[in-house]
Write a protein that holds these residues in place. Structure first.
Motif, PDB file in Angstrom:
ATOM      1  N   GLU A 132      58.640   4.577  -9.124  1.00  0.00           N
ATOM      2  CA  GLU A 132      59.660   5.326  -9.742  1.00  0.00           C
ATOM      3  C   GLU A 132      59.860   5.149  -7.832  1.00  0.00           C
ATOM      4  OE1 GLU A 132      62.917   5.738 -10.477  1.00  0.00           O
ATOM      5  OE2 GLU A 132      61.363   4.599 -11.859  1.00  0.00           O
ATOM      6  N   GLU A 133      60.705   4.604  -7.094  1.00  0.00           N
ATOM      7  CA  GLU A 133      61.150   4.841  -6.301  1.00  0.00           C
ATOM      8  C   GLU A 133      62.206   6.819  -6.224  1.00  0.00           C
ATOM      9  OE1 GLU A 133      64.556   4.881  -3.270  1.00  0.00           O
ATOM     10  OE2 GLU A 133      65.068   4.994  -5.620  1.00  0.00           O
ATOM     11  N   ALA A 134      63.031   6.735  -7.252  1.00  0.00           N
ATOM     12  CA  ALA A 134      62.612   8.416  -6.829  1.00  0.00           C
ATOM     13  C   ALA A 134      62.399   9.540  -7.250  1.00  0.00           C
ATOM     14  CB  ALA A 134      64.595   8.646  -7.804  1.00  0.00           C
ATOM     15  N   THR A 135      61.271   9.222  -7.981  1.00  0.00           N
ATOM     16  CA  THR A 135      60.948  10.863  -8.140  1.00  0.00           C
ATOM     17  C   THR A 135      59.449  10.519  -7.574  1.00  0.00           C
ATOM     18  OG1 THR A 135      60.009   9.743 -10.496  1.00  0.00           O
ATOM     19  CG2 THR A 135      61.685  11.235 -10.314  1.00  0.00           C
ATOM     20  N   GLY A 136      58.789   8.969  -7.572  1.00  0.00           N
ATOM     21  CA  GLY A 136      57.070   9.455  -6.882  1.00  0.00           C
ATOM     22  C   GLY A 136      56.669   9.026  -7.944  1.00  0.00           C
ATOM     23  N   GLU A 137      56.987   8.828  -9.157  1.00  0.00           N
ATOM     24  CA  GLU A 137      56.567   8.758 -10.432  1.00  0.00           C
ATOM     25  C   GLU A 137      55.082   6.979 -10.765  1.00  0.00           C
ATOM     26  OE1 GLU A 137      56.476   9.298 -14.984  1.00  0.00           O
ATOM     27  OE2 GLU A 137      57.927   8.195 -14.172  1.00  0.00           O
ATOM     28  N   VAL A 138      54.121   7.395 -10.520  1.00  0.00           N
ATOM     29  CA  VAL A 138      53.060   6.016 -10.799  1.00  0.00           C
ATOM     30  C   VAL A 138      53.602   5.739 -12.715  1.00  0.00           C
ATOM     31  CG1 VAL A 138      50.528   4.908 -11.257  1.00  0.00           C
ATOM     32  CG2 VAL A 138      51.479   6.902  -9.352  1.00  0.00           C
ATOM     33  N   LEU A 139      54.052   4.661 -11.731  1.00  0.00           N
ATOM     34  CA  LEU A 139      54.147   3.843 -13.603  1.00  0.00           C
ATOM     35  C   LEU A 139      53.232   2.945 -13.963  1.00  0.00           C
ATOM     36  CD1 LEU A 139      57.866   2.692 -13.028  1.00  0.00           C
ATOM     37  CD2 LEU A 139      56.822   4.950 -14.294  1.00  0.00           C
ATOM     38  N   MET A 140      52.397   1.769 -13.702  1.00  0.00           N
ATOM     39  CA  MET A 140      51.984   1.538 -14.026  1.00  0.00           C
ATOM     40  C   MET A 140      51.127   0.422 -12.754  1.00  0.00           C
ATOM     41  SD  MET A 140      54.425  -1.701 -15.231  1.00  0.00           S
ATOM     42  CE  MET A 140      53.602  -3.299 -15.274  1.00  0.00           C
ATOM     43  N   MET A 141      50.749  -0.755 -13.106  1.00  0.00           N
ATOM     44  CA  MET A 141      49.236  -1.411 -12.157  1.00  0.00           C
ATOM     45  C   MET A 141      49.399  -2.682 -13.205  1.00  0.00           C
ATOM     46  SD  MET A 141      46.510  -3.564 -10.971  1.00  0.00           S
ATOM     47  CE  MET A 141      45.209  -3.023 -12.922  1.00  0.00           C
ATOM     48  N   ALA A 142      49.266  -3.855 -12.577  1.00  0.00           N
ATOM     49  CA  ALA A 142      49.213  -4.640 -12.541  1.00  0.00           C
ATOM     50  C   ALA A 142      48.677  -6.180 -12.317  1.00  0.00           C
ATOM     51  CB  ALA A 142      50.827  -5.138 -13.247  1.00  0.00           C
TER      52      ALA A 142
ATOM     53  N   ASP B  63      45.004  -5.861   0.299  1.00  0.00           N
ATOM     54  CA  ASP B  63      44.735  -6.576  -0.507  1.00  0.00           C
ATOM     55  C   ASP B  63      44.882  -5.588  -1.619  1.00  0.00           C
ATOM     56  OD1 ASP B  63      43.270  -4.159  -0.205  1.00  0.00           O
ATOM     57  OD2 ASP B  63      41.206  -4.847  -0.239  1.00  0.00           O
ATOM     58  N   CYS B  64      46.478  -4.728  -1.986  1.00  0.00           N
ATOM     59  CA  CYS B  64      46.714  -3.876  -2.981  1.00  0.00           C
ATOM     60  C   CYS B  64      48.049  -4.189  -2.567  1.00  0.00           C
ATOM     61  CB  CYS B  64      45.988  -2.875  -2.924  1.00  0.00           C
ATOM     62  SG  CYS B  64      46.774  -1.609  -4.495  1.00  0.00           S
ATOM     63  N   LEU B  65      49.350  -3.770  -3.366  1.00  0.00           N
ATOM     64  CA  LEU B  65      50.504  -4.058  -3.363  1.00  0.00           C
ATOM     65  C   LEU B  65      51.358  -2.884  -4.197  1.00  0.00           C
ATOM     66  CD1 LEU B  65      51.752  -7.745  -3.603  1.00  0.00           C
ATOM     67  CD2 LEU B  65      51.185  -6.746  -1.615  1.00  0.00           C
ATOM     68  N   LEU B  66      52.454  -2.343  -3.739  1.00  0.00           N
ATOM     69  CA  LEU B  66      52.803  -0.831  -3.643  1.00  0.00           C
ATOM     70  C   LEU B  66      54.496  -1.473  -3.749  1.00  0.00           C
ATOM     71  CD1 LEU B  66      52.619   2.046  -4.872  1.00  0.00           C
ATOM     72  CD2 LEU B  66      53.248   2.564  -2.371  1.00  0.00           C
ATOM     73  N   ALA B  67      55.014  -1.770  -5.678  1.00  0.00           N
ATOM     74  CA  ALA B  67      55.941  -1.528  -5.411  1.00  0.00           C
ATOM     75  C   ALA B  67      57.314  -0.394  -5.699  1.00  0.00           C
ATOM     76  CB  ALA B  67      56.916  -3.243  -6.340  1.00  0.00           C
ATOM     77  N   LEU B  68      57.675   0.064  -4.957  1.00  0.00           N
ATOM     78  CA  LEU B  68      58.449   1.022  -5.455  1.00  0.00           C
ATOM     79  C   LEU B  68      60.307   0.402  -5.489  1.00  0.00           C
ATOM     80  CD1 LEU B  68      58.746   3.362  -2.263  1.00  0.00           C
ATOM     81  CD2 LEU B  68      57.324   3.352  -3.692  1.00  0.00           C
ATOM     82  N   VAL B  69      60.631   1.279  -7.339  1.00  0.00           N
ATOM     83  CA  VAL B  69      61.298   0.279  -8.144  1.00  0.00           C
ATOM     84  C   VAL B  69      61.682   1.092  -9.237  1.00  0.00           C
ATOM     85  CG1 VAL B  69      59.101  -1.522  -8.781  1.00  0.00           C
ATOM     86  CG2 VAL B  69      59.551   0.726 -10.340  1.00  0.00           C
ATOM     87  N   ARG B  70      63.189   0.553  -9.665  1.00  0.00           N
ATOM     88  CA  ARG B  70      64.177   1.798 -10.523  1.00  0.00           C
ATOM     89  C   ARG B  70      63.334   0.889 -12.283  1.00  0.00           C
ATOM     90  NH1 ARG B  70      67.829   0.268  -6.889  1.00  0.00           N
ATOM     91  NH2 ARG B  70      68.380   1.337  -4.614  1.00  0.00           N
ATOM     92  N   GLN B  71      62.692   1.739 -12.644  1.00  0.00           N
ATOM     93  CA  GLN B  71      62.862   1.481 -14.028  1.00  0.00           C
ATOM     94  C   GLN B  71      63.268   1.448 -14.648  1.00  0.00           C
ATOM     95  OE1 GLN B  71      59.383   0.026 -15.179  1.00  0.00           O
ATOM     96  NE2 GLN B  71      60.346   0.213 -16.669  1.00  0.00           N
ATOM     97  N   THR B  72      63.783   1.136 -15.390  1.00  0.00           N
ATOM     98  CA  THR B  72      64.622   1.741 -17.380  1.00  0.00           C
ATOM     99  C   THR B  72      63.613   1.272 -18.312  1.00  0.00           C
ATOM    100  OG1 THR B  72      67.250  -0.088 -15.953  1.00  0.00           O
ATOM    101  CG2 THR B  72      66.734   0.395 -18.743  1.00  0.00           C
ATOM    102  N   GLY B  73      63.937   2.945 -18.830  1.00  0.00           N
ATOM    103  CA  GLY B  73      62.929   2.589 -19.969  1.00  0.00           C
ATOM    104  C   GLY B  73      61.490   2.693 -19.700  1.00  0.00           C
TER     105      GLY B  73
END
Length: 120
Positions: free
Chosen positions: A22-32, A81-91
């Motif tokens: 999560e871009e706003a908080t730094g919370e790690v949401l998931m890995m895919a 060999d790894c990506l970090l997506a900073l996102v705005r998560q809905t729900g």
């Protein structure tokens, strides 16, 4: 420098892990997982697109659930060999209806659930 998804380091199945944060908080949401095409689609659309290993198909996060991930920035690690997506998560980000997939903590040798499912 122009970016080409082919310059990333993929595993034997053509996949690269992507951590969503999560871009706003730094919370790690998931890995895919992503492949070169899902990286390109993510950058083109601004909606995070993964590769589903179980379905063997593209998976736009939130397409069926409405729990969208809007890309803010995609980062590449030092080994490429790894990506970090900073996102705005809905729900919720997790299919268990939790904000994060990382809802189990190991404390004193025990598994402890630290996040409850979100109210629906």
């Amino acid at each position: 420098m122009s970016f080409d998804p082919a310059t990333l380091v993929y595993d034997a199945n053509g996949l690269i892990p992507c951590i969503a944060q999560e871009e706003a908080t730094g919370e790690v949401l998931m890995m895919a997982w992503m492949n070169a095409e899902s990286v390109a689609r993510t950058l083109e659309t601004g909606r995070v697109t993964y590769w589903s290993r179980s379905r063997q198909s593209f998976w736009v996060k939130g397409e069926s659930s409405g729990h969208l991930q809007e890309l803010v920035v995609l980062r590449v690690d030092c080994d490429r060999d790894c990506l970090l997506a900073l996102v705005r998560q809905t729900g919720p980000a997790c299919h268990t209806n939790r904000r994060s997939c990382f809802y189990t903590a190991l404390r004193d040798g025990e598994e402890v659930e630290i996040l409850q499912p979100m109210a629906g």
